[in-house]
Design an enzyme around this catalytic site. Sequence first.
Site: not given
Length: 508
Positions: A263-265, A267-268
């Site tokens: 998920s994009k999360r 990545g962060a």
Amino acid sequence: MAKKVRVRFAPSPTGGLHLGGVRTVLYNYLFAKKNGGDFVLRIEDTDQNRYVAGAEQYIFDCLQWAGLEPDESPIHGGPYGPYRQSERKDLYRQYADKLIKDGHAYYAFDTPEELEKMRHDFKNETNPSPQYDHSVRMKMRNSLTIPGEEVKKLLEEKTRFVIRIKMPENDTVSFTDMIRGDVSFDTSVVDDKVLLKADGMPTYHLAVVVDDYLMKITHAFRGEEWLSSAPVHILLWKYLFGYEHMPAWAHLPLILGPSGKLSKRDGAKYGYPVFAMTWNDPKTGEITEGFREKGFLPEAFINLLALLGWNDGTEQEIFSKEELIEKFSIERVHSGGAKFDYEKAKWFNHEWIKRSDVQSLKYEVRKQLSRDGDMAIDDAFLEKVIALVKDRCTLLTDFYDQSIFLFKAPGQYDLDAIKPKWSAAKAAFFEDYCNELQNITGWNTETLETKFKELAAQKNIKAGELQLPFRIMLVGGKFGPGVFAIAEVLGKEETIRRIKHIFRFLNS
Ligand code: GLU
């Protein structure tokens, strides 16, 4: 004659293009090219609430960067346009009407409050989130429960309605997935999905089937997340077109992060990109760095994506796009989730930087070097620099740290690494070396090294003990490629200048 292969990537322009999205593009692209077919980009923008300005252009740009350009698209045009569903709005209604006429769909007049009440009233322990399905449809306000005359009146009065599919009860929908084999669904567990919305726009379910039909799509490859929608799509193919030229299906495996679907999360959280290019969200102002900006080469990016779910059956890992086109087969894509490993992704990039020729890296490296402002860079000099440092760069962004000292004298010197072992004898060595360099014939790595070693031997100092000071004089720190190769690229004047510059600090 076999039908011409036609595949499509059909994104909704709602945000950044995720790794999984680009992999879907890639597999479609490879399949099309391998089979001499067409690759279509269709923008599925029927959900006006989710529309995000700039997302469509961003998708075009990502595909262009990755070298996966479509043959037909809203900007490339083509014989089956328009390729934006919002521009095709008027053609979907007739298909929804046909479904109603044939008894496969119905008008539903329920208000948001009535839908809310249904979800509340039918909620119980065995059914925590009730759906609009065969078990409730006869208790709702729709053309199955309201007499025909009244339905006619409601429609004439322009009462808001949606059109829903009437999912059959206790039926089985089956199809063969090119990756998963035979897949079956029990229709009773699927809800009566909305096909046409109150604003007259089709939903994704209706539009995707109608457009795949009208655009003569032969193979539909998409992410696993769409597998649960497949029974609705298959039934629509049956009801609308009697399965006439229904595409072959393949649902691509999920890409997994450390905790389930990437998920994009993630990545962060783990500090790596998940989008192809940096995405600047106009709604939140949030900027998410992409693979391109992180310093990935498109060749490496598609290579690593190709292997997230596919291999050619050998140990080979590095594939050019041309080789992928030759070797790719959808049957070799595995159905299990593919684990994304950022360290491995960087390994691919490093391999591709090493393999890239100097010319092809020039544009990107110039950009990296101009990070602090434009810099005049001589072309021939740049080529020498790239050849010297490229094997040491994992990401394109590494070119800056690995080579900026060749363009500008270092701002700082790690003198502490030399000072404790500095001596008058070493000072004399460098003074004499400078004099030799002044008169040297043949300014190249080998001669510089030979002279250095000969002089060290003459002076009875270990060459190894002199190399670190030499490196720090030229580079500023304990890194970089071979020090004589650095001196060769820097040239005579600059090498001598840097040695003398450091002298001042060491001998004071
Ligand atoms: N519009 C869908 C998406 O956003 C396309 C799914 C499909 O390929 O059928 O991914």
